[in-house]
Design a protein around this motif. Sequence first.
Motif, PDB file in Angstrom:
ATOM      1  N   LYS A 206       0.551  -1.240   0.190  1.00 13.33           N
ATOM      2  CA  LYS A 206      -0.152   0.205  -0.449  1.00 13.33           C
ATOM      3  C   LYS A 206       1.035   0.969  -0.071  1.00 13.33           C
ATOM      4  O   LYS A 206       0.543   2.130  -0.878  1.00 13.33           O
ATOM      5  CB  LYS A 206      -0.567   0.181   1.233  1.00 13.33           C
ATOM      6  N   ALA A 207       1.985   1.160   0.743  1.00 19.10           N
ATOM      7  CA  ALA A 207       2.795   2.589   0.638  1.00 19.10           C
ATOM      8  C   ALA A 207       3.422   2.984  -0.367  1.00 19.10           C
ATOM      9  O   ALA A 207       3.797   4.115  -0.875  1.00 19.10           O
ATOM     10  CB  ALA A 207       4.397   2.340   2.096  1.00 19.10           C
ATOM     11  N   PHE A 208       3.672   1.251  -1.112  1.00 22.35           N
ATOM     12  CA  PHE A 208       4.143   1.427  -2.615  1.00 22.35           C
ATOM     13  C   PHE A 208       3.723   2.249  -3.177  1.00 22.35           C
ATOM     14  O   PHE A 208       4.086   3.127  -4.400  1.00 22.35           O
ATOM     15  CB  PHE A 208       4.958   0.108  -2.910  1.00 22.35           C
ATOM     16  N   SER A 209       2.158   1.302  -3.384  1.00 23.14           N
ATOM     17  CA  SER A 209       1.352   2.338  -4.443  1.00 23.14           C
ATOM     18  C   SER A 209       0.861   3.736  -4.282  1.00 23.14           C
ATOM     19  O   SER A 209       1.081   4.278  -5.261  1.00 23.14           O
ATOM     20  CB  SER A 209       0.039   1.245  -4.010  1.00 23.14           C
ATOM     21  N   ASP A 210       1.085   4.377  -3.184  1.00 19.30           N
ATOM     22  CA  ASP A 210       0.886   5.051  -2.822  1.00 19.30           C
ATOM     23  C   ASP A 210       2.319   6.493  -2.798  1.00 19.30           C
ATOM     24  O   ASP A 210       1.896   7.495  -3.765  1.00 19.30           O
ATOM     25  CB  ASP A 210       0.770   5.833  -1.235  1.00 19.30           C
ATOM     26  N   LEU A 303      -1.904   1.008  -9.486  1.00 20.93           N
ATOM     27  CA  LEU A 303      -3.313   1.845 -10.627  1.00 20.93           C
ATOM     28  C   LEU A 303      -4.511   1.243  -9.855  1.00 20.93           C
ATOM     29  O   LEU A 303      -5.151   2.953  -9.551  1.00 20.93           O
ATOM     30  CB  LEU A 303      -3.359   1.102 -11.710  1.00 20.93           C
ATOM     31  N   LEU A 304      -4.782   0.600  -9.121  1.00 25.07           N
ATOM     32  CA  LEU A 304      -6.033   0.946  -8.208  1.00 25.07           C
ATOM     33  C   LEU A 304      -6.198   2.242  -7.556  1.00 25.07           C
ATOM     34  O   LEU A 304      -5.177   2.359  -6.369  1.00 25.07           O
ATOM     35  CB  LEU A 304      -6.315  -0.059  -7.403  1.00 25.07           C
ATOM     36  N   GLY A 305      -7.264   2.798  -8.051  1.00 24.51           N
ATOM     37  CA  GLY A 305      -7.303   4.144  -6.715  1.00 24.51           C
ATOM     38  C   GLY A 305      -6.996   5.310  -7.682  1.00 24.51           C
ATOM     39  O   GLY A 305      -7.142   6.583  -7.351  1.00 24.51           O
ATOM     40  N   VAL A 308      -7.205   3.539 -12.181  1.00 24.10           N
ATOM     41  CA  VAL A 308      -8.733   2.424 -11.819  1.00 24.10           C
ATOM     42  C   VAL A 308      -9.156   2.665 -10.637  1.00 24.10           C
ATOM     43  O   VAL A 308      -8.864   2.720  -9.968  1.00 24.10           O
ATOM     44  CB  VAL A 308      -8.381   0.959 -12.460  1.00 24.10           C
ATOM     45  N   GLU A 309     -11.045   2.865 -11.291  1.00 27.93           N
ATOM     46  CA  GLU A 309     -11.671   3.303  -9.594  1.00 27.93           C
ATOM     47  C   GLU A 309     -12.473   1.671  -9.869  1.00 27.93           C
ATOM     48  O   GLU A 309     -13.030   1.372 -10.677  1.00 27.93           O
ATOM     49  CB  GLU A 309     -12.436   4.346  -9.524  1.00 27.93           C
ATOM     50  N   PHE A 310     -12.952   1.555  -8.049  1.00 25.69           N
ATOM     51  CA  PHE A 310     -13.197   0.016  -8.594  1.00 25.69           C
ATOM     52  C   PHE A 310     -14.720   0.711  -7.215  1.00 25.69           C
ATOM     53  O   PHE A 310     -14.556   1.151  -6.093  1.00 25.69           O
ATOM     54  CB  PHE A 310     -13.533  -0.682  -8.014  1.00 25.69           C
ATOM     55  N   LEU A 317     -16.064  -1.071 -12.694  1.00 25.22           N
ATOM     56  CA  LEU A 317     -14.740  -0.292 -12.838  1.00 25.22           C
ATOM     57  C   LEU A 317     -14.807   1.076 -13.812  1.00 25.22           C
ATOM     58  O   LEU A 317     -15.366   1.203 -14.478  1.00 25.22           O
ATOM     59  CB  LEU A 317     -13.837  -1.219 -13.915  1.00 25.22           C
ATOM     60  N   THR A 318     -14.001   2.129 -12.909  1.00 23.45           N
ATOM     61  CA  THR A 318     -14.332   3.686 -13.661  1.00 23.45           C
ATOM     62  C   THR A 318     -12.412   2.982 -14.839  1.00 23.45           C
ATOM     63  O   THR A 318     -11.873   3.461 -13.685  1.00 23.45           O
ATOM     64  CB  THR A 318     -14.995   4.405 -13.311  1.00 23.45           C
ATOM     65  N   LEU A 319     -12.288   3.223 -15.747  1.00 27.02           N
ATOM     66  CA  LEU A 319     -10.624   3.521 -16.281  1.00 27.02           C
ATOM     67  C   LEU A 319     -10.740   5.122 -16.361  1.00 27.02           C
ATOM     68  O   LEU A 319     -11.580   6.363 -17.295  1.00 27.02           O
ATOM     69  CB  LEU A 319     -10.726   2.521 -17.538  1.00 27.02           C
ATOM     70  N   ARG A 320      -9.350   6.141 -16.251  1.00 25.90           N
ATOM     71  CA  ARG A 320      -8.704   6.885 -16.874  1.00 25.90           C
ATOM     72  C   ARG A 320      -6.895   6.938 -18.025  1.00 25.90           C
ATOM     73  O   ARG A 320      -7.203   5.584 -17.382  1.00 25.90           O
ATOM     74  CB  ARG A 320      -8.290   7.677 -15.893  1.00 25.90           C
TER      75      ARG A 320
END
Length: 335
Positions: A206-210, A303-305, A308-310, A317-320
Amino acid sequence: MPVLHSAIHKIDKKPDGLPAVLFLGGAEQVESQARDDLMSQLNESYNTTAGKGWGFFHAESGAYPLRGWLAKYLAGGSDFLDFSITAVEHLTRLMEESNLTTGGHALFCHYQQGLTDYLIIALVQETEAVTMTEELHLMTVKRLDLDHIRLAARINLSEWKNNPQSRQYISYLKGKQGRKVSEYFRDFIGAQEGVDGPGETRTLLKAFSDFVESEDLGEESAREKTNTLVSYAMAQAKFGEPLTLDELSEVLDDAQPKAFANFIRDKDYGLSASLLPDKKTLNKFRRFTGRIDGLSISFEQHLLGSKVEFDEAGGTLTLRSLPTQLTDQLKRAAA
């Protein structure tokens, strides 16, 4: 992997309720290539077996005596064979009291890897194998089934000695036989759970994604760093070694070797300076994938958040930032 001392005993216990019979080895295993190969295979099998817990010794007591016996051996108060005999006799008593498992060969090995001393204890079953005689006749023989170790623990003796405040110098297999079976063996070792490997690994990811999001990295750079993190963490997990945040930070970016470590400390994720990565959690981090009715979706978790939003409630799913090639196709189809 120099083997300093090793011993093998056998506990004959069937799942029929009859008392266990203990066959003690009369001497340590003599130095030989066969012995070294066996212990090396045991260590490799232990390293690659998934589902480990990490912890530290209970205070020495009548319920958890192995710590005291081990300390006596390391201090020169007993030899290795005597230590292993005392320990396996205790294991046999616990096995009879719990009646949770069958017997097997109890392997004890004190070895070195680099500058670190380890003790590994494993209960290994026998299996049959087919071999060929010199006359080209097939013959069935029994061998130790090192490919399917179910009960084992490894103690980092150097860490225990040099860092008594550590809560992760013992690892043990949680196994697939049920919680009670693994807990009986953990009680034999005298270990209490000290580190939540999967939980700490999830926090690290999670820290890595942030971190990736805060750095606004391009997709290629983010993918490269993701692969670097997973590869490094997997390598540490394979050898049963802790992952250090400072070293991981250097591996991720040698131009800014402290960037990721400082990010974690500044955001106060509550991670230790070193942690023991969990392979199952790492495997899940690589990608999310799914396929249904001609629709195939695959994306990396970081990419989640962001891209890509769930929506859990709506199941959408919403893709940007869609790929240009895809948006061009969609535009042509809509025209």
